[in-house]
Scaffold this motif. Structure first.
Motif, PDB file in Angstrom:
ATOM      1  N   UNK A 183       9.790 -62.343   7.124  1.00 54.40           N
ATOM      2  CA  UNK A 183       9.753 -62.511   8.705  1.00 54.40           C
ATOM      3  C   UNK A 183       9.025 -61.554   9.361  1.00 54.40           C
ATOM      4  N   UNK A 184       8.867 -60.198   8.917  1.00 57.09           N
ATOM      5  CA  UNK A 184       8.163 -59.198   9.441  1.00 57.09           C
ATOM      6  C   UNK A 184       6.539 -59.374   9.455  1.00 57.09           C
ATOM      7  N   UNK A 185       6.057 -60.115   8.391  1.00 57.26           N
ATOM      8  CA  UNK A 185       4.712 -60.568   8.059  1.00 57.26           C
ATOM      9  C   UNK A 185       4.445 -61.785   9.371  1.00 57.26           C
ATOM     10  N   UNK A 186       5.470 -62.670   9.075  1.00 61.10           N
ATOM     11  CA  UNK A 186       4.970 -63.751  10.208  1.00 61.10           C
ATOM     12  C   UNK A 186       5.140 -63.602  11.611  1.00 61.10           C
ATOM     13  N   UNK A 187       5.780 -62.314  11.994  1.00 57.51           N
ATOM     14  CA  UNK A 187       5.614 -61.786  13.391  1.00 57.51           C
ATOM     15  C   UNK A 187       4.388 -61.101  13.578  1.00 57.51           C
ATOM     16  N   UNK A 188       3.811 -60.417  12.866  1.00 57.38           N
ATOM     17  CA  UNK A 188       2.511 -59.840  12.892  1.00 57.38           C
ATOM     18  C   UNK A 188       1.458 -60.708  12.739  1.00 57.38           C
ATOM     19  N   UNK A 189       1.351 -61.602  11.682  1.00 58.18           N
ATOM     20  CA  UNK A 189       0.389 -62.417  11.410  1.00 58.18           C
ATOM     21  C   UNK A 189       0.791 -63.836  11.234  1.00 58.18           C
ATOM     22  N   UNK A 190       0.495 -64.624  12.392  1.00 62.12           N
ATOM     23  CA  UNK A 190       0.915 -65.922  12.311  1.00 62.12           C
ATOM     24  C   UNK A 190       0.335 -66.918  11.490  1.00 62.12           C
ATOM     25  N   UNK A 191      -0.910 -66.463  11.060  1.00 62.35           N
ATOM     26  CA  UNK A 191      -1.785 -67.217  10.101  1.00 62.35           C
ATOM     27  C   UNK A 191      -1.422 -67.209   8.530  1.00 62.35           C
ATOM     28  N   UNK A 192      -0.731 -66.142   8.350  1.00 63.02           N
ATOM     29  CA  UNK A 192      -0.219 -65.899   6.953  1.00 63.02           C
ATOM     30  C   UNK A 192       0.904 -66.748   6.394  1.00 63.02           C
ATOM     31  N   UNK A 193       0.534 -67.330   5.280  1.00 60.13           N
ATOM     32  CA  UNK A 193       1.908 -68.101   4.813  1.00 60.13           C
ATOM     33  C   UNK A 193       2.306 -67.697   3.416  1.00 60.13           C
ATOM     34  N   UNK A 194       1.542 -66.791   2.817  1.00 61.33           N
ATOM     35  CA  UNK A 194       1.789 -66.076   1.330  1.00 61.33           C
ATOM     36  C   UNK A 194       1.757 -64.743   1.477  1.00 61.33           C
ATOM     37  N   UNK A 195       2.510 -63.952   0.845  1.00 57.39           N
ATOM     38  CA  UNK A 195       2.481 -62.811   0.530  1.00 57.39           C
ATOM     39  C   UNK A 195       2.325 -62.560  -1.042  1.00 57.39           C
ATOM     40  N   UNK A 196       1.374 -61.805  -1.310  1.00 57.81           N
ATOM     41  CA  UNK A 196       1.107 -61.520  -2.876  1.00 57.81           C
ATOM     42  C   UNK A 196       1.093 -60.022  -3.074  1.00 57.81           C
ATOM     43  N   UNK A 197       1.196 -59.735  -4.312  1.00 58.55           N
ATOM     44  CA  UNK A 197       1.439 -58.172  -4.835  1.00 58.55           C
ATOM     45  C   UNK A 197       0.585 -58.007  -6.347  1.00 58.55           C
ATOM     46  N   UNK A 198       0.138 -57.080  -6.351  1.00 61.74           N
ATOM     47  CA  UNK A 198      -0.227 -56.835  -7.867  1.00 61.74           C
ATOM     48  C   UNK A 198       0.597 -55.555  -8.461  1.00 61.74           C
ATOM     49  N   UNK A 199       1.184 -56.017  -9.523  1.00 64.34           N
ATOM     50  CA  UNK A 199       1.975 -55.013 -10.357  1.00 64.34           C
ATOM     51  C   UNK A 199       1.757 -54.782 -11.580  1.00 64.34           C
ATOM     52  N   UNK A 200       1.515 -53.547 -12.137  1.00 66.24           N
ATOM     53  CA  UNK A 200       1.131 -53.128 -13.276  1.00 66.24           C
ATOM     54  C   UNK A 200       1.914 -53.752 -14.245  1.00 66.24           C
ATOM     55  N   UNK A 201       1.252 -54.318 -15.545  1.00 64.12           N
ATOM     56  CA  UNK A 201       2.255 -55.015 -16.543  1.00 64.12           C
ATOM     57  C   UNK A 201       3.009 -53.995 -17.114  1.00 64.12           C
ATOM     58  N   UNK A 202       2.888 -52.506 -16.871  1.00 71.38           N
ATOM     59  CA  UNK A 202       3.710 -51.569 -17.762  1.00 71.38           C
ATOM     60  C   UNK A 202       5.043 -51.286 -16.753  1.00 71.38           C
ATOM     61  N   UNK A 203       4.935 -51.674 -15.410  1.00 71.36           N
ATOM     62  CA  UNK A 203       6.081 -51.525 -14.486  1.00 71.36           C
ATOM     63  C   UNK A 203       6.909 -52.439 -14.563  1.00 71.36           C
ATOM     64  N   UNK A 204       7.765 -52.487 -15.643  1.00 81.13           N
ATOM     65  CA  UNK A 204       8.809 -53.553 -15.815  1.00 81.13           C
ATOM     66  C   UNK A 204       9.861 -53.599 -14.824  1.00 81.13           C
TER      67      UNK A 204
END
Length: 160
Positions: A106-127
């Motif tokens: 909801x926060x992202x949609x308020x700031x950036x109307x064009x965004x429809x996907x959030x991604x993140x990169x997480x280290x394979x060791x960070x279980x």
């Protein structure tokens, strides 16, 4: 818990709390200290530093990054990356990261109307982080990228 967490754009008024931010040594291999990345983020028009507030006190930090190296060119206009997410050591274990991630779409949609996907990169060791993100609805589509600290899983969350 979720009601006591608020996401906000970074402001200088939070500097002292962010300077006092602490992480366990083993966590530093997976994220950055807020004070180490704020200035660069402020100078970069594609990066917006954010704070996670509990009762108006910063307990966490992250950056929302448009046009990141983890986003495919074809997806750049509607995808945003979460980077440098952390909760200060004295506030860990209280559910703040979970509450923040639940509030994030909801926060992202308020700031950036064009965004429809959030991604993140997480280290394979960070279980532990992987398990949290998957529990919160992020999907592992099998995309992997080599990062500065090793192999990164790219997790996706559609928000529209």
């Amino acid at each position: 818990m979720e009601n006591s967490i608020r996401l906000a754009l970074y402001h200088e008024q939070y500097d002292q709390d962010l300077d006092d931010f602490t992480l366990r040594g083993d966590q530093l291999q997976f994220t950055a200290m807020p004070a180490d990345v704020i200035d660069e983020a402020i100078q970069n028009p594609d990066k917006d530093p954010m704070v996670i507030l509990h009762e108006e006190k910063p307990v966490g930090f992250f950056i929302l990054h448009k046009n990141s190296e983890y986003v495919e060119d074809k997806d750049a206009s509607h995808t945003i990356l979460i980077r440098a997410l952390s909760i200060s050591m004295e506030h860990q274990g209280n559910g703040y990261a979970k509450a923040a991630m639940k509030a994030l779409p909801e926060f992202v949609l308020q700031l950036y109307r064009e965004i429809d996907e959030i991604i993140l990169a997480v280290n394979e060791r960070n279980i532990a982080a992987q398990q949290l993100y998957l529990k919160l609805g992020f999907l592992d589509r099998g995309v992997r990228k080599m990062g500065i600290h090793g192999q990164q899983l790219i997790l996706h969350n559609r928000i529209t």
